[in-house]
Scaffold this motif. Structure first.
Motif, PDB file in Angstrom:
ATOM      1  N   LYS A 190      71.331 -45.407  13.029  1.00 12.82           N
ATOM      2  CA  LYS A 190      70.397 -45.323  14.146  1.00 12.82           C
ATOM      3  C   LYS A 190      70.786 -44.202  15.100  1.00 12.82           C
ATOM      4  N   TRP A 191      69.827 -43.553  15.767  1.00 10.92           N
ATOM      5  CA  TRP A 191      68.421 -43.760  15.585  1.00 10.92           C
ATOM      6  C   TRP A 191      67.792 -42.565  14.866  1.00 10.92           C
ATOM      7  N   VAL A 219      61.745 -48.206  20.624  1.00 12.81           N
ATOM      8  CA  VAL A 219      62.072 -47.441  19.420  1.00 12.81           C
ATOM      9  C   VAL A 219      61.669 -48.278  18.216  1.00 12.81           C
ATOM     10  N   TYR A 220      61.456 -47.607  17.110  1.00 10.30           N
ATOM     11  CA  TYR A 220      61.248 -48.349  15.859  1.00 10.30           C
ATOM     12  C   TYR A 220      61.789 -47.497  14.714  1.00 10.30           C
ATOM     13  N   GLN A 221      62.824 -47.990  14.061  1.00  8.79           N
ATOM     14  CA  GLN A 221      63.395 -47.246  12.941  1.00  8.79           C
ATOM     15  C   GLN A 221      62.666 -47.630  11.655  1.00  8.79           C
ATOM     16  N   GLN A 239      63.297 -52.767  20.429  1.00 10.16           N
ATOM     17  CA  GLN A 239      62.778 -52.488  19.094  1.00 10.16           C
ATOM     18  C   GLN A 239      62.083 -53.766  18.632  1.00 10.16           C
ATOM     19  N   THR A 295      63.293 -42.557  13.337  1.00 13.91           N
ATOM     20  CA  THR A 295      62.808 -43.487  14.360  1.00 13.91           C
ATOM     21  C   THR A 295      61.605 -42.941  15.113  1.00 13.91           C
TER      22      THR A 295
END
Lengths: 605, 173
Positions: A296-297, A314-316, A237, A300
Motif C-alpha cells: 500500500k498504497w 482510498v481504495y486499493q 478505505q 490505489t
C-alpha cells in the motif's frame, strides 16, 4: 525538500483560506466558468469531471460523414504524441513530446504561430523515460500556460507571449524521476504527478502555487502517514479508517522507499466535495516475490482534499500486484441512478480489466465488473461486505505469478501488462448515460525474476510476451459501457489496441483514433462507424472539439509511439500458431510511420 | 562499477581501445560454436555464441538472454530485438557489431542526434541486471541476428549450468 511536516501542510491550508478572497478565488471561478463554455477546451481533460463530452452539436450522426480536414500543423517532433491541445478564445495551445515544444496558434489565421517555447533539457532524461518521451499536455490558469517537462521541470508561461513567469523542479531524472503527465489547476494550485514506476521511484503528487511556483505540499504514494498525507482515524478505505502506518505495515523493511506507485495519469476534481481524484501505479519491482505484502498504497484510487492534500478515502484495487496492472487511469465523475438511488459516482477503467463504480463522496464500492470478457487473472472482485476479503480481487491461482514463483513463466494471463485500458482516457455522454472506452485486447506470458536496485537504472524484474487472446486476431476494441450495471452495451473490434482518448458529443457522435492513424466517428447509440480519415501517423492522442467563428471543429494529434510504439511496432507474436508464425498479426509499421501532426476537421461551408 | 567476469572486463577495455582506431564495426564473424566453457559456447575467435540442437533446443545462455533482454532492453528496443518507434532494431544492428562493439555500447551508452530525432541510450555499466547477464544477452541477440533463434520465448532450453548459477550469485551479490 522531500519531507513535509503536518505543520507545513496545515499552514498551507490556513494561508489558503485566508487568501481565498483574492486572486486565487478568481482563478478558480474563471476555470469553473470557462470549462462550462463548450466553445473552448480549457483543460487537458476538457472539464474537471473528465467526461470528455462536448455540448457542441453542429456535427451530428447525420452529417459527420461529410467531415473534411480544415487545416493541419506539424509539431516538428517525431515521437509519440499523447494528449490534446487546449483552445481558449482565438488561440490554440499545442504541446509536443521531448523536447516539449509549446506553440500558441492563431485560430483566426489557420494556425499561424503566435509564439513558440522550447525548453533546453539534458537529453540524458530520454532513456530514463519508460516507454517513449511522451507528454500529455499543458494546462491553463490565471493567464498562464503550465508545462510539465520530461526532466520534471514545471514552468509557467505567459499565455499571451510565452514569457517564463516561474519555474520549479519537481524531481531528479538522475534517479529515474521523469515528467510525462499533464498538470491540473484547481483554484490557486497546480497539481503535478511523477513517472518512474519502472525505476523504483517512490512517487508523489505535488501541489504548487499557481502564482509563483512555490511547493505547497507533496503527498507520497507509500511511506509514513505524514508523508502520504493520510489521517489514520479519518482517512477510510471501504468505509473503515485505515489505521496507523497503513502503508508501512504492508512492506517488508525499507522496501517502500523504492516502492513505485507513480502518479502520471489524469486528475479530476469535484468542486462541491472539494476533492481531487487520481490513481497510483504499480509497486516496484515487477517481481512480486521480492516485495511481500499488499504494498500500500500502490494501485490505489485516491480522493484528497483539494486544498490541504489530506486523503479523504482510498481504495486499493490490486493489492500486491503480480502483473503490472498500474492503477493510474482516469477517474470519471458522473452522477448516476444506481439501485433506484441517485449516486455521486466515480467510474474508473483499471488496467486490471475491471470497470469500477464507486461513491465518490465516501469511496463505497458499488460495481466492479470485467469490461473485456477475456480478463482471467481474477474471477471477480469480492462484493460481500461481511467477507474478510471484501473489495479484493479473487485471484485465479493458475495466473498468480507470485504463487508460480521466480523463473517460472506464467502463460496466458489476460489482460497483458498494458492493461485492458492504459492512459488513453474514456469519455462519458450524459445524453446516452454510456461510457465510451478505448481498450486493449491483449494477453501475456509473465516471468518474474530477481533484480537488483541501482538509482536511475531500470528496476523491472519480469519478462513479458504479449499476444491477442487465444483464437482471436483483434488486439483492441472500442466499447460502450453501462457503469450502473457493469455491462458492455456494444463493442467495435479494432485490429490494434485503441490507444487514443475518446470524445463524446451532443451531436450523438463519438470520436476516437486508431494506431494505424484513422480518426473515426461512430454512432453513440449503436457504435456504427460513420466516418474515417487516415492521418499521417498512428494516433495515441486524445480527440478534442471546439467552436471558432461559429463553426465546430474536431482536432487530433497524430504521432505513433508511447508504449504502443514498443510492442506493436514489431508486431505481436502468436504463440498458439507456433513460434515465428506472425503473419496473422501484421506489424503496425506496415500501416504507419513516425510523425507529429495536428489535424483539424470541420464540415464544408 | 558492477563486478563482472574478468573476460568481460578485459574485452570492454580492449574494445574501448580498438574503437578509437577503428570506428567501423566488423560484425561478429562466423557464429559456429567451437568450444564450451561451463555451459557457455564460444566461436573460433573465443567470442560467446549460441548453440541450437536439432530439436530447436537452445543453450542456457540464449534462453537467459531472452529473459534478461526482455526485462531490460525491450522497453526501448522492442520485443525480440526488432526495434520500436524510438530505438533501432538490434537484429539489424548485431549484423554489424562485433562482440566488443556490443559491450562498449551497452556499457558506455550512445547518442544519435539529428534534426529529426534525439536518440539516447544510457550507459549501463552500473546496472547489475544487465551487466551480470551481458554474455547471455549478447548470445541471444547474436542468435536473433543470424536468424537461428526465432521470435518469442525459446520453447526448449538446456538446464541452468552450475557454473552459471555460481557466477550469477557472485555478480548479483
Amino acid at each position: 525538500m522531500r519531507r513535509f511536516s503536518t505543520k507545513l501542510m496545515l499552514a498551507a491550508g490556513v494561508s489558503l483560506s485566508a487568501a481565498s478572497f483574492a486572486g486565487p478565488a478568481a482563478a478558480q471561478e474563471d476555470l469553473l466558468k470557462m470549462q462550462a463554455n463548450s466553445a473552448d477546451w480549457v483543460m487537458p481533460t476538457g472539464t474537471y469531471d473528465n467526461h470528455r463530452y462536448s455540448a457542441l452539436k453542429q456535427i451530428t450522426a447525420d452529417n459527420v460523414g461529410k467531415l473534411q480536414a480544415a487545416w493541419t500543423f506539424s509539431t516538428g517532433v517525431l515521437r509519440g504524441h499523447e494528449g490534446a491541445p487546449l483552445v481558449i478564445g482565438d488561440v490554440m495551445y499545442v504541446h509536443a513530446p521531448f523536447p516539449n515544444t509549446v506553440y500558441a496558434l492563431d485560430l483566426n489565421h489557420d494556425g499561424r504561430i503566435l509564439w513558440k517555447y522550447e525548453p533546453k533539457q539534458d537529453p540524458n532524461v530520454i532513456p530514463v523515460m519508460c516507454c517513449d518521451t511522451v507528454n500529455r499536455g499543458v494546462a491553463y490558469g490565471d493567464g498562464k500556460i503550465i508545462l510539465h517537462q520530461s526532466d520534471t521541470t514545471v514552468v509557467a508561461l505567459d499565455a499571451k507571449n510565452g514569457a517564463v513567469a516561474w519555474s520549479a523542479k519537481d524531481g531528479d531524472p538522475g534517479k529515474g524521476e521523469t515528467g510525462t503527465s499533464a498538470p491540473m489547476i484547481v483554484k490557486d494550485k497546480v497539481y503535478i504527478g511523477v513517472s518512474g514506476g519502472e525505476f523504483g521511484v517512490r512517487s508523489w503528487l505535488s501541489a504548487y502555487s499557481l502564482k509563483d511556483g512555490t511547493l505547497l505540499w507533496r503527498a507520497y504514494s507509500m511511506g509514513p502517514d505524514k508523508e502520504i498525507m493520510v489521517d489514520p482515524e479519518k482517512t477510510t478505505q471501504l468505509g473503515k479508517p485505515v489505521g496507523p502506518d497503513s502503508s508501512l505495515k504492508t512492506w517488508q523493511g525499507d522496501q517502500w522507499k523504492i516502492g513505485g506507485g507513480a502518479t502520471w495519469g489524469w486528475y479530476s476534481y469535484d468542486p462541491q466535495l472539494n476533492l481531487i481524484y487520481y490513481g497510483s501505479g504499480n509497486p516496484s519491482t515487477w517481481n512480486p516475490r521480492q516485495r511481500p505484502g499488499d504494498n500500500k498504497w500502490s494501485m490505489t484510487i485516491w480522493a484528497r482534499d483539494a486544498d490541504t492534500g489530506m486523503a479523504k478515502w482510498v481504495y486499493q484495487m490490486t493489492p500486491h500486484d503480480e502483473w503490472d496492472y498500474d492503477g493510474i487511469n482516469e477517474m470519471i465523475l458522473a452522477d448516476q441512478q444506481i439501485g433506484g438511488q441517485m449516486r455521486q459516482t466515480l467510474v474508473h477503467f483499471d488496467r486490471n480489466g475491471f470497470g469500477y463504480t464507486l461513491d465518490r463522496a465516501t469511496g463505497e464500492l458499488l460495481v466492479a465488473a470485467k469490461y473485456d470478457p477475456a480478463v482471467n487473472w481474477a474471477s471477480k472482485v469480492d462484493m460481500d461486505k461481511s467477507s474478510p476479503t471484501y473489495g479484493r480481487p479473487m485471484v485465479v491461482s493458475q495466473y498468480s505469478t507470485d504463487r508460480n514463483g521466480e523463473d517460472v513463466n506464467t502463460a496466458n494471463v489476460c489482460p497483458a501488462a498494458l492493461g485492458t485500458k492504459d492512459e488513453q482516457p474514456a469519455a462519458y455522454s450524459p445524453d446516452t448515460g454510456l461510457f465510451y472506452v478505448p481498450t486493449n485486447h491483449v494477453c501475456m506470458d509473465y516471468e518474474p525474476f530477481r533484480v537488483s536496485y541501482t538509482a536511475g537504472q531500470p528496476y523491472v524484474g519480469a519478462t513479458l510476451s504479449m499476444y491477442p487472446p487465444k483464437g482471436e486476431t483483434n488486439m483492441g476494441n472500442f466499447i460502450a459501457w453501462d457503469a450502473k450495471q457493469g455491462k458492455i452495451v456494444w463493442s467495435d473490434p479494432e485490429q490494434f489496441s485503441v490507444w487514443s482518448g475518446a470524445l463524446a458529443t451532443a451531436g450523438g457522435v463519438v470520436f476516437y483514433g486508431t494506431l494505424e492513424g484513422y480518426l473515426k466517428a461512430v454512432d453513440a447509440k449503436t457504435g456504427k462507424e460513420l466516418y474515417r480519415f487516415k492521418t499521417p501517423s498512428g494516433i495515441i492522442g486524445n480527440v478534442m472539439t471546439y467552436q471558432h467563428g461559429g463553426k465546430q471543429y474536431v482536432a487530433i494529434l497524430s504521432g505513433v509511439g508511447g508504449w504502443a510504439g514498443i510492442g506493436l511496432a514489431a508486431g505481436l507474436t502468436d504463440p498458439h500458431a507456433g513460434l515465428g508464425a506472425v503473419g496473422g498479426y501484421a506489424a503496425l509499421n506496415n500501416y504507419t510511420a513516425l510523425g507529429g501532426q495536428l489535424t483539424v476537421f470541420a464540415l464544408p461551408n | 562499477m558492477v563486478k563482472m567476469p574478468p573476460t568481460v572486463t578485459k574485452a570492454i577495455f580492449l574494445l574501448l581501445l580498438v574503437n578509437v582506431a577503428a570506428a567501423r564495426a566488423d560484425g561478429a564473424g562466423d557464429p559456429a560454436a567451437i568450444t564450451s566453457e561451463g555451459g557457455k559456447y564460444l566461436d573460433k575467435d573465443g567470442n560467446p555464441t549460441f548453440k541450437i540442437g536439432p530439436d530447436g533446443k537452445v543453450d542456457y545462455y540464449s534462453y537467459a538472454g531472452f529473459v534478461r533482454y526482455s526485462a531490460n532492453c525491450l522497453a526501448c528496443h522492442g520485443p525480440d530485438g526488432l526495434g520500436s518507434t524510438y530505438a533501432p532494431s538490434l537484429v539489424d544492428a548485431m549484423k554489424r557489431l562485433s562482440y566488443g562493439d556490443f559491450l562498449a555500447t551497452v556499457a558506455g551508452g550512445k547518442r544519435d542526434v539529428s534534426t529529426a530525432q534525439t536518440l539516447v541510450m544510457p550507459g549501463l555499466a552500473e546496472n547489475k541486471n544487465v551487466m551480470c547477464y551481458i554474455d547471455a544477452i549478447y548470445v541471444y541477440l547474436r542468435g536473433r541476428a543470424d536468424d537461428a533463434i526465432p521470435r518469442g520465448r525459446p520453447s526448449l532450453h538446456d538446464d541452468k549450468p552450475p557454473a552459471y548459477a555460481i557466477a550469477e550469485n557472485e555478480c548479483m551479490g
